[in-house]
Scaffold this motif. Sequence first.
Motif, PDB file in Angstrom:
ATOM      1  N   ILE A 154      50.081  23.974   4.167  1.00 41.12           N
ATOM      2  CA  ILE A 154      51.311  23.813   3.397  1.00 41.12           C
ATOM      3  C   ILE A 154      51.265  24.783   2.216  1.00 41.12           C
ATOM      4  N   ILE A 155      52.310  25.592   2.117  1.00 44.71           N
ATOM      5  CA  ILE A 155      52.359  26.603   1.056  1.00 44.71           C
ATOM      6  C   ILE A 155      53.513  26.283   0.108  1.00 44.71           C
ATOM      7  N   ASN A 156      53.174  26.247  -1.168  1.00 43.74           N
ATOM      8  CA  ASN A 156      54.196  26.021  -2.185  1.00 43.74           C
ATOM      9  C   ASN A 156      54.495  27.354  -2.869  1.00 43.74           C
ATOM     10  N   ASP A 157      55.772  27.609  -3.135  1.00 46.06           N
ATOM     11  CA  ASP A 157      56.166  28.911  -3.711  1.00 46.06           C
ATOM     12  C   ASP A 157      55.383  29.236  -4.980  1.00 46.06           C
ATOM     13  N   GLU A 158      55.132  28.223  -5.815  1.00 43.55           N
ATOM     14  CA  GLU A 158      54.501  28.467  -7.114  1.00 43.55           C
ATOM     15  C   GLU A 158      52.959  28.418  -7.024  1.00 43.55           C
ATOM     16  N   TYR A 159      52.451  27.463  -6.278  1.00 46.02           N
ATOM     17  CA  TYR A 159      50.997  27.226  -6.274  1.00 46.02           C
ATOM     18  C   TYR A 159      50.276  27.751  -5.033  1.00 46.02           C
ATOM     19  N   GLY A 160      51.010  28.288  -4.075  1.00 44.91           N
ATOM     20  CA  GLY A 160      50.370  28.764  -2.847  1.00 44.91           C
ATOM     21  C   GLY A 160      49.828  27.607  -2.026  1.00 44.91           C
ATOM     22  N   SER A 161      48.740  27.873  -1.287  1.00 44.89           N
ATOM     23  CA  SER A 161      48.187  26.795  -0.433  1.00 44.89           C
ATOM     24  C   SER A 161      46.896  26.209  -0.986  1.00 44.89           C
ATOM     25  N   TYR A 162      46.439  26.674  -2.151  1.00 48.87           N
ATOM     26  CA  TYR A 162      45.255  26.077  -2.768  1.00 48.87           C
ATOM     27  C   TYR A 162      45.648  24.768  -3.442  1.00 48.87           C
ATOM     28  N   ILE A 163      46.103  23.823  -2.645  1.00 50.63           N
ATOM     29  CA  ILE A 163      46.528  22.523  -3.192  1.00 50.63           C
ATOM     30  C   ILE A 163      45.891  21.385  -2.394  1.00 50.63           C
ATOM     31  N   PHE A 164      45.465  20.368  -3.116  1.00 46.89           N
ATOM     32  CA  PHE A 164      44.982  19.142  -2.472  1.00 46.89           C
ATOM     33  C   PHE A 164      46.172  18.197  -2.327  1.00 46.89           C
ATOM     34  N   LEU A 165      46.194  17.501  -1.193  1.00 49.14           N
ATOM     35  CA  LEU A 165      47.329  16.623  -0.913  1.00 49.14           C
ATOM     36  C   LEU A 165      46.917  15.149  -0.989  1.00 49.14           C
ATOM     37  N   GLY A 166      47.822  14.330  -1.452  1.00 50.50           N
ATOM     38  CA  GLY A 166      47.591  12.885  -1.471  1.00 50.50           C
ATOM     39  C   GLY A 166      48.897  12.159  -1.199  1.00 50.50           C
ATOM     40  N   GLU A 167      48.819  10.902  -0.816  1.00 53.11           N
ATOM     41  CA  GLU A 167      50.025  10.142  -0.492  1.00 53.11           C
ATOM     42  C   GLU A 167      49.928   8.731  -1.066  1.00 53.11           C
ATOM     43  N   ILE A 168      51.065   8.250  -1.540  1.00 53.61           N
ATOM     44  CA  ILE A 168      51.154   6.837  -1.936  1.00 53.61           C
ATOM     45  C   ILE A 168      52.163   6.167  -0.995  1.00 53.61           C
ATOM     46  N   LEU A 169      51.678   5.203  -0.225  1.00 56.70           N
ATOM     47  CA  LEU A 169      52.597   4.413   0.594  1.00 56.70           C
ATOM     48  C   LEU A 169      53.141   3.327  -0.317  1.00 56.70           C
ATOM     49  N   ILE A 170      54.434   3.110  -0.271  1.00 58.49           N
ATOM     50  CA  ILE A 170      55.048   2.151  -1.196  1.00 58.49           C
ATOM     51  C   ILE A 170      56.116   1.322  -0.482  1.00 58.49           C
ATOM     52  N   ASN A 171      56.202   0.041  -0.858  1.00 59.82           N
ATOM     53  CA  ASN A 171      57.167  -0.854  -0.200  1.00 59.82           C
ATOM     54  C   ASN A 171      58.514  -0.827  -0.922  1.00 59.82           C
ATOM     55  N   LYS A 172      58.865   0.338  -1.451  1.00 63.99           N
ATOM     56  CA  LYS A 172      60.142   0.469  -2.158  1.00 63.99           C
ATOM     57  C   LYS A 172      60.809   1.751  -1.650  1.00 63.99           C
ATOM     58  N   TYR A 173      62.100   1.665  -1.429  1.00 58.29           N
ATOM     59  CA  TYR A 173      62.808   2.806  -0.852  1.00 58.29           C
ATOM     60  C   TYR A 173      63.178   3.847  -1.913  1.00 58.29           C
ATOM     61  N   PHE A 174      62.897   5.100  -1.598  1.00 57.44           N
ATOM     62  CA  PHE A 174      63.395   6.228  -2.398  1.00 57.44           C
ATOM     63  C   PHE A 174      63.998   7.238  -1.431  1.00 57.44           C
ATOM     64  N   GLU A 175      65.003   7.920  -1.887  1.00 59.56           N
ATOM     65  CA  GLU A 175      65.627   8.928  -1.020  1.00 59.56           C
ATOM     66  C   GLU A 175      64.622  10.058  -0.737  1.00 59.56           C
ATOM     67  N   SER A 176      64.597  10.499   0.496  1.00 63.58           N
ATOM     68  CA  SER A 176      63.628  11.546   0.868  1.00 63.58           C
ATOM     69  C   SER A 176      64.070  12.905   0.346  1.00 63.58           C
ATOM     70  N   ASP A 177      63.075  13.767   0.095  1.00 58.54           N
ATOM     71  CA  ASP A 177      63.382  15.142  -0.291  1.00 58.54           C
ATOM     72  C   ASP A 177      63.619  15.991   0.961  1.00 58.54           C
TER      73      ASP A 177
END
Length: 380
Positions: A154-177
């Motif tokens: 995964i490449i981000n325009d600003e940070y490139g691909s030197y990024i660590f990824l994490g996820e929070i699963l949550i029981n609350k709805y938010f609109e997806s990006d």
Amino acid sequence: MGCVTKQEIENYARQIGIDLIGFASPDCLKEYKNFLKERENLGYSCSIEERDIQKRISPEFILPEVKSIIAIALSYNVKYEIKNYSRNFGIISRTSWGIDYHKVLKEKMEKLSEFIKSKCEGVETICLVDNNPLLEREIAYHAGIGWYGKNGLIINDEYGSYIFLGEILINKYFESDIPKQSKCGDCDLCVKACPTKAIVKPYIINANKCLSYITVKKGKIDEKMAKKMGRRIYGCDTCQQVCPFNKRAKKVVRPEFLPDKLLPRHELIEILNMSKKEFEEIFGPTSSSWRGKSIIIRNAIISCVNTKEKNCIEPIKNLLKSQSPLLRGYSAWALSNLCDKEILSEIENALLREKDEMAKKMMTEALNKLKGDKIENHKG
Ligand code: SF4
Ligand code: SF4
């Protein structure tokens, strides 16, 4: 409804040093079922991947009431000049400079979860980094963290691909990006640079050929692949190093990801001689220690052979008496590559003592190789 907004979560995330944040639907992984099946059929999945495809695409197996996934990313693109290293060094991937990122990310995600919980009643969250079956990159993609590079990252325009990824699963709805389109265009630098041709075609990686996996694989490594490891002791950064998006990526000030005792170019002899205590001190705090000392030392032995490091012969000889059968076997293999027939008797003695079948096989092969060399020398 509306006890906390996405904007408030994003603001707080930035306050606590999270570089990127996005929101995805828990259903976003369902579309990967066939892709995963095909990967499995083609033999591109490796042994450390979860085999149960359903688990890989079902966040609800982890949090039954999950309604959204908050994806986060932290850049590890720290400013650090690699200098003053000895000639006989092994290479440590940037992912393992500094403190284990699992810890760093988990801490930040727990803080973010607490923030959301302080605003909303009845919220449940589960924070995940890496060691779970879910498809992390795909979640990050759907959350708009970045786009897919041809190297599968995964490449981000600003940070490139030197990024660590994490996820929070949550029981609350938010609109997806909104996911972002790839910007690789005609570039194929990573495809060309990959030493093992693990990028079988753009965006498709054969994990079994990828050195990031091979350097942590248990047991014996195929000899052709061992050659391709070069000096790599843990991981591989090659397809990221050549990527133009990383060359112009933003640098971050993040002391926790700066090298401490484990150096990006670490002295091979020190690795070969490490006691358990020294391993804990040098490798223990980093993410490279999870497979244990023997795997790291095995890779250091391979690195010595690949770079023909004669200075490593003495420490490798000592490893013929290691407690690890893997290392006893590998030291015999290495000595047959680095030494001449004068080493025969040491390996023969080791073989007489040996009880482990794999080590015995490697020692016998080493002896055959040395004896074969002797015949060739006679011919010459
Ligand atoms: S990490 Fe290394 S081996 Fe794996 S795809 Fe990238 S360049 Fe190839
Ligand atoms: S090196 Fe080129 S092709 Fe590979 S990920 Fe980067 S931009 Fe895409």
